[in-house]
Design an enzyme around this catalytic site. Structure first.
Site, mmCIF file in Angstrom:
data_model
loop_
_atom_site.group_PDB
_atom_site.id
_atom_site.type_symbol
_atom_site.label_atom_id
_atom_site.label_comp_id
_atom_site.label_asym_id
_atom_site.label_seq_id
_atom_site.Cartn_x
_atom_site.Cartn_y
_atom_site.Cartn_z
ATOM 1 C CE1 TYR A 119 -3.374 -2.957 0.742
ATOM 2 C CE2 TYR A 119 -1.872 -3.568 2.280
ATOM 3 C CZ TYR A 119 -2.958 -3.779 1.575
ATOM 4 O OH TYR A 119 -3.423 -5.098 1.807
ATOM 5 C CE1 TYR B 247 -7.006 -6.965 2.730
ATOM 6 C CE2 TYR B 247 -6.351 -9.189 3.728
ATOM 7 C CZ TYR B 247 -6.201 -8.029 2.611
ATOM 8 O OH TYR B 247 -5.293 -8.138 1.772
ATOM 9 C CG ASP C 49 -10.504 -15.522 4.626
ATOM 10 O OD1 ASP C 49 -9.534 -16.357 5.092
ATOM 11 O OD2 ASP C 49 -10.544 -14.516 4.109
ATOM 12 C CE LYS D 188 -2.337 -12.634 6.516
ATOM 13 N NZ LYS D 188 -3.716 -12.232 6.177
#
Ligand SMILES: *Cc1c(COP(=O)(O)O)cnc(C)c1O
Length: 438
Positions: free
Chosen positions: A21, A152, A257, A286
């Site tokens: 970002y 997210y 998720d 992750k």
């Protein structure tokens, strides 16, 4: 690294290298990390001063055993002695098959098929694609997903389309992102009673929204109980019960998720273990490789897998180049061995107690709006956006690496972090906030 080499590295980084970002106009001033071992990173700050700091972030949920873990290093080395990578089309290999079998053993009941993807976002892409193909194969044109605000699910376009519309900048990508169905964000609090008025109101709104759009909804997608990068928001498992029930009633699938929450980060192995019903599709990532290599997985039930496969396409239409990468699978297998050997649930309970106690003084600071803990995650929410460089520098000066975002200063330390290092983290976070924000 000498001062000249360090300066040269920083200059190229600033002028040419994107960070997450980041802006090419105001690129920020990253710390240079030279090495990492155990739970410590060796950093150089912007002035070139070296610091040994405790990692409060597990490199974004991943490095649950810390760094240079002998067992994980050995797994990568052993696999390198055989092959680093081969294509997965027409070929298979032991590391991938072992991993698939082990993930199915650990996963919630009903999971039968595994797709090994190369990143979390891709596993969400594949999960969404599988849900669409499942309905298309049965002659149903269901092309929308229902989720809650504040979530997210990744940065590629499909995951972004079910990420919070504000945080995910839907207005920026209007006309490009498909418009999905967003229920309100569930009210905060793991232990909120089922008859709590806010929760009852949330249920009513969500039920209405679901029935109005039911004919279009392919699946519900959710981060169970803890929304991560969308704001570190904790909600009651009752929300999962409600959405599972609505999905069943209306013939939609359920996707969990658990890319951030999986492998005990919130306490139980899966955050969704807090409810009796199980999802149709599960995404993992992750911590899957203990933070060593990029790998994720989409797991699904036999019903979904066979439903997808009877369609005219003849299969699940995805196949990344690095699918099932042997190095990543080998280190994932070693990671699962370590998690099993270390009684991870007990370790996470220890971390939760320590973080809760250690962060409680932060609640007294004028700048702090809320302090919350769930499993090995501790969150301090400010009343204003965090001065990220300021808080980061103040924490580094106290021997801790932290990376705040928006109004959140938070920690999700490696599971192997000792009590004194947990205290160092909570003390440094509290003091850094007090220094910078008061
Ligand atoms: C990080 C994350 C993703 C995306 O994973 P990447 O590996 O960054 O693509 C998806 N969902 C959740 C819940 C995440 O935390």
């Amino acid at each position: 690294m000498d001062a000249d080499a360090l300066a040269a590295l920083r200059a190229v980084d600033r002028d040419h290298v994107w960070h997450p970002y980041s802006s090419a106009l105001t690129p920020g001033d990253p710390y240079v990390v030279e090495s990492a071992e155990g739970v410590r990173l060796r950093l150089r700050d912007p002035d070139g001063t070296p610091h040994d700091v405790v990692d409060a972030m597990s490199s974004w949920w991943c490095a649950v055993h810390g760094y240079r873990v002998p067992e994980l290093d050995a797994a990568v080395r052993d696999q390198l002695g055989r092959m680093a990578h081969v294509m997965f089309g027409g070929l298979t290999h032991e590391p991938a098959v072992d991993l698939a079998r082990r993930l199915l053993d650990l996963a919630p009941d009903g999971m039968e098929h595994v797709f090994l993807a190369d990143s979390g976002s891709v596993s969400v892409e594949v999960a969404m694609k599988a849900a669409l193909q499942f309905h298309l194969a049965a002659g149903r044109r269901r092309t929308r997903f229902l989720t809650v605000r504040g979530g997210y699910h990744g940065d590629t376009f499909s995951p972004m389309s079910v990420t919070d519309p504000v945080g995910g900048m839907h207005s920026l990508f209007r006309g490009v992102l498909p418009e999905h169905v967003f229920a309100p964000r569930p009210p905060a609090g793991l232990d909120r009673p089922d008859d709590d008025p806010e929760l009852v109101a949330w249920e009513r709104t969500t039920r209405d929204l679901f029935s109005q759009n039911a004919a279009d909804i392919a699946a519900v997608i959710l981060e169970p109980v803890l929304q991560g990068a969308g704001g570190m928001h904790v909600y009651t498992p009752r929300v999962l019960d409600v959405l599972h029930r609505l999905a069943r009633e209306h013939g939609a699938l359920v996707i969990h998720d658990e890319i951030a929450t999986g492998f005990h980060r919130t306490g139980p192995r899966w955050a969704g273990d807090r409810v009796a019903t199980t999802p149709d599709i599960l995404c993992l990532g992750k911590a899957l490789t203990g933070g060593y290599l990029t790998l994720a997985a989409m797991l699904c039930t036999r019903e979904v897998a066979e439903g997808v496969s009877v369609g005219e396409a003849g299969g699940l239409m995805h196949g990344p180049t690095f699918m099932g990468n042997p190095l990543a699978c080998a280190v994932a297998n070693a990671n699962l061995d370590l998690l099993a050997a270390r009684d991870t649930e007990v370790e996470v309970a220890r971390i939760e107690r320590r973080l809760r106690e250690g962060l409680s003084p932060a609640a007294d600071l004028a700048s702090v709006a809320d302090v919350r803990t769930l499993g090995a995650v501790g969150v301090v929410q400010l009343r204003e956006p965090v001065d990220v460089p300021g808080v980061t520098a103040a924490a580094v000066a106290r021997g801790v690496w932290v990376r705040p975002f928006r109004d959140l200063v938070y920690t999700m330390p490696p599971f192997v972090t000792a009590d004194d290092d947990l205290d160092r983290i909570t003390d440094a976070l509290t003091a850094a906030i007090a220094d910078v924000h008061g």
